[in-house]
Scaffold this motif. Structure first.
Motif, PDB file in Angstrom:
ATOM      1  N   SER A 152       0.823  -1.217   0.000  1.00  0.00           N
ATOM      2  CA  SER A 152       0.000   0.000   0.000  1.00  0.00           C
ATOM      3  C   SER A 152       0.851   1.258   0.000  1.00  0.00           C
ATOM      4  O   SER A 152       0.441   2.285  -0.531  1.00  0.00           O
ATOM      5  CB  SER A 152      -0.949   0.006   1.203  1.00  0.00           C
ATOM      6  OG  SER A 152      -0.226   0.249   2.402  1.00  0.00           O
ATOM      7  N   ARG A 187      -7.652   1.385   8.526  1.00  0.00           N
ATOM      8  CA  ARG A 187      -8.877   2.084   8.130  1.00  0.00           C
ATOM      9  C   ARG A 187      -9.467   1.465   6.871  1.00  0.00           C
ATOM     10  O   ARG A 187     -10.668   1.205   6.786  1.00  0.00           O
ATOM     11  CB  ARG A 187      -8.597   3.573   7.909  1.00  0.00           C
ATOM     12  CG  ARG A 187      -8.739   4.419   9.146  1.00  0.00           C
ATOM     13  CD  ARG A 187      -8.714   5.905   8.803  1.00  0.00           C
ATOM     14  NE  ARG A 187      -7.392   6.360   8.407  1.00  0.00           N
ATOM     15  CZ  ARG A 187      -6.424   6.720   9.255  1.00  0.00           C
ATOM     16  NH1 ARG A 187      -6.652   6.675  10.553  1.00  0.00           N
ATOM     17  NH2 ARG A 187      -5.265   7.119   8.814  1.00  0.00           N
ATOM     18  N   ASP A 188      -8.593   1.232   5.868  1.00  0.00           N
ATOM     19  CA  ASP A 188      -9.068   0.640   4.611  1.00  0.00           C
ATOM     20  C   ASP A 188      -9.627  -0.762   4.833  1.00  0.00           C
ATOM     21  O   ASP A 188     -10.674  -1.118   4.292  1.00  0.00           O
ATOM     22  CB  ASP A 188      -7.936   0.578   3.580  1.00  0.00           C
ATOM     23  CG  ASP A 188      -7.534   1.954   3.074  1.00  0.00           C
ATOM     24  OD1 ASP A 188      -8.302   2.918   3.273  1.00  0.00           O
ATOM     25  OD2 ASP A 188      -6.435   2.054   2.481  1.00  0.00           O
ATOM     26  N   ALA A 189      -8.941  -1.552   5.661  1.00  0.00           N
ATOM     27  CA  ALA A 189      -9.399  -2.917   5.941  1.00  0.00           C
ATOM     28  C   ALA A 189     -10.731  -2.907   6.679  1.00  0.00           C
ATOM     29  O   ALA A 189     -11.632  -3.701   6.374  1.00  0.00           O
ATOM     30  CB  ALA A 189      -8.340  -3.669   6.751  1.00  0.00           C
ATOM     31  N   ARG A 206     -13.031  -0.526   6.583  1.00  0.00           N
ATOM     32  CA  ARG A 206     -14.081  -0.094   5.649  1.00  0.00           C
ATOM     33  C   ARG A 206     -14.499  -1.227   4.721  1.00  0.00           C
ATOM     34  O   ARG A 206     -15.694  -1.418   4.452  1.00  0.00           O
ATOM     35  CB  ARG A 206     -13.601   1.113   4.853  1.00  0.00           C
ATOM     36  CG  ARG A 206     -13.498   2.355   5.699  1.00  0.00           C
ATOM     37  CD  ARG A 206     -12.889   3.509   4.938  1.00  0.00           C
ATOM     38  NE  ARG A 206     -12.691   4.640   5.837  1.00  0.00           N
ATOM     39  CZ  ARG A 206     -11.715   5.516   5.732  1.00  0.00           C
ATOM     40  NH1 ARG A 206     -10.848   5.428   4.738  1.00  0.00           N
ATOM     41  NH2 ARG A 206     -11.613   6.497   6.587  1.00  0.00           N
ATOM     42  N   GLU A 207     -13.524  -1.968   4.203  1.00  0.00           N
ATOM     43  CA  GLU A 207     -13.843  -3.095   3.315  1.00  0.00           C
ATOM     44  C   GLU A 207     -14.614  -4.181   4.066  1.00  0.00           C
ATOM     45  O   GLU A 207     -15.599  -4.722   3.570  1.00  0.00           O
ATOM     46  CB  GLU A 207     -12.554  -3.671   2.729  1.00  0.00           C
ATOM     47  CG  GLU A 207     -12.785  -4.766   1.718  1.00  0.00           C
ATOM     48  CD  GLU A 207     -11.503  -5.248   1.082  1.00  0.00           C
ATOM     49  OE1 GLU A 207     -11.425  -6.458   0.783  1.00  0.00           O
ATOM     50  OE2 GLU A 207     -10.580  -4.434   0.883  1.00  0.00           O
ATOM     51  N   TYR A 208     -14.164  -4.508   5.260  1.00  0.00           N
ATOM     52  CA  TYR A 208     -14.853  -5.512   6.077  1.00  0.00           C
ATOM     53  C   TYR A 208     -16.287  -5.061   6.375  1.00  0.00           C
ATOM     54  O   TYR A 208     -17.237  -5.843   6.261  1.00  0.00           O
ATOM     55  CB  TYR A 208     -14.084  -5.728   7.381  1.00  0.00           C
ATOM     56  CG  TYR A 208     -14.641  -6.846   8.224  1.00  0.00           C
ATOM     57  CD1 TYR A 208     -14.215  -8.157   8.041  1.00  0.00           C
ATOM     58  CD2 TYR A 208     -15.607  -6.607   9.198  1.00  0.00           C
ATOM     59  CE1 TYR A 208     -14.723  -9.191   8.806  1.00  0.00           C
ATOM     60  CE2 TYR A 208     -16.128  -7.626   9.961  1.00  0.00           C
ATOM     61  CZ  TYR A 208     -15.686  -8.919   9.765  1.00  0.00           C
ATOM     62  OH  TYR A 208     -16.207  -9.937  10.513  1.00  0.00           O
ATOM     63  N   HIS A 209     -16.458  -3.824   6.740  1.00  0.00           N
ATOM     64  CA  HIS A 209     -17.782  -3.290   7.049  1.00  0.00           C
ATOM     65  C   HIS A 209     -18.699  -3.355   5.832  1.00  0.00           C
ATOM     66  O   HIS A 209     -19.863  -3.739   5.935  1.00  0.00           O
ATOM     67  CB  HIS A 209     -17.644  -1.846   7.554  1.00  0.00           C
ATOM     68  CG  HIS A 209     -18.928  -1.251   8.019  1.00  0.00           C
ATOM     69  ND1 HIS A 209     -19.763  -0.553   7.181  1.00  0.00           N
ATOM     70  CD2 HIS A 209     -19.530  -1.256   9.235  1.00  0.00           C
ATOM     71  CE1 HIS A 209     -20.811  -0.146   7.862  1.00  0.00           C
ATOM     72  NE2 HIS A 209     -20.704  -0.556   9.106  1.00  0.00           N
ATOM     73  N   ALA A 210     -18.167  -2.986   4.665  1.00  0.00           N
ATOM     74  CA  ALA A 210     -18.968  -2.982   3.435  1.00  0.00           C
ATOM     75  C   ALA A 210     -19.449  -4.381   3.063  1.00  0.00           C
ATOM     76  O   ALA A 210     -20.551  -4.546   2.530  1.00  0.00           O
ATOM     77  CB  ALA A 210     -18.165  -2.386   2.291  1.00  0.00           C
ATOM     78  N   THR A 211     -18.666  -5.409   3.364  1.00  0.00           N
ATOM     79  CA  THR A 211     -19.057  -6.770   2.983  1.00  0.00           C
ATOM     80  C   THR A 211     -19.837  -7.512   4.067  1.00  0.00           C
ATOM     81  O   THR A 211     -20.491  -8.495   3.771  1.00  0.00           O
ATOM     82  CB  THR A 211     -17.825  -7.615   2.597  1.00  0.00           C
ATOM     83  OG1 THR A 211     -16.916  -7.664   3.698  1.00  0.00           O
ATOM     84  CG2 THR A 211     -17.139  -7.044   1.385  1.00  0.00           C
ATOM     85  N   HIS A 212     -19.775  -7.036   5.297  1.00  0.00           N
ATOM     86  CA  HIS A 212     -20.416  -7.781   6.387  1.00  0.00           C
ATOM     87  C   HIS A 212     -21.619  -7.099   7.036  1.00  0.00           C
ATOM     88  O   HIS A 212     -22.332  -7.727   7.803  1.00  0.00           O
ATOM     89  CB  HIS A 212     -19.392  -8.099   7.483  1.00  0.00           C
ATOM     90  CG  HIS A 212     -18.425  -9.140   7.071  1.00  0.00           C
ATOM     91  ND1 HIS A 212     -17.303  -8.855   6.336  1.00  0.00           N
ATOM     92  CD2 HIS A 212     -18.418 -10.482   7.250  1.00  0.00           C
ATOM     93  CE1 HIS A 212     -16.634  -9.961   6.106  1.00  0.00           C
ATOM     94  NE2 HIS A 212     -17.291 -10.970   6.646  1.00  0.00           N
TER      95      HIS A 212
END
Length: 99
Positions: free
Chosen positions: A29, A38-40, A42-48
Motif C-alpha cells: 500500500s 482504516r481501509d481494511a 471499511r472493506e470488512y464493514h462494506a461486505t459484512h
C-alpha cells in the motif's frame, strides 16, 4: 491530552502469519499502518454489514398496486363467497331437475 470521543486508539499484537500478511499489505500500500487498518475496516464493514432498509420501501411495490373493488377490505367475505359459487361445481341433487 485525551482523544475526542469519536476517535478510537487501537493497540494490536500480530504474530506469525498475521504479522507477515500485515507487513506485506503495508509494503504494497505504501501507506501507514493506520491507513491500512482504516481501509481494511471499511472493506470488512462494506461486505459484512447490511444497510438497514425502511420497511415501507420494501413494500413500496406492493402497497396500492393491486386491482379490485374499492370496498374489498369491508366486503371481502361477499366477494369470496361469490367467487367460490362460480368455481365450485353444482351438487349432484342440484344437477337433476325434477320432471
Amino acid at each position: 491530552m485525551t482523544a475526542p470521543s469519536s476517535d478510537v486508539r487501537i493497540n494490536a499484537r500480530l504474530s506469525g502469519p498475521d504479522a507477515a500478511r500485515f507487513r506485506e499489505l503495508l509494503d504494497r500500500s505504501g501507506g501507514s499502518a493506520s491507513d491500512l487498518l482504516r481501509d481494511a475496516l471499511r472493506e470488512y464493514h462494506a461486505t459484512h454489514v447490511q444497510p438497514r432498509r425502511d420497511p415501507l420501501d420494501l413494500l413500496a411495490g406492493y402497497i396500492g398496486a393491486g386491482d379490485g373493488p374499492e370496498d374489498l377490505s369491508a366486503g371481502y367475505k361477499t366477494y369470496l363467497a361469490d367467487a367460490l359459487e362460480e368455481k365450485l361445481p353444482l351438487r349432484v341433487q342440484d344437477r337433476h331437475d325434477p320432471d
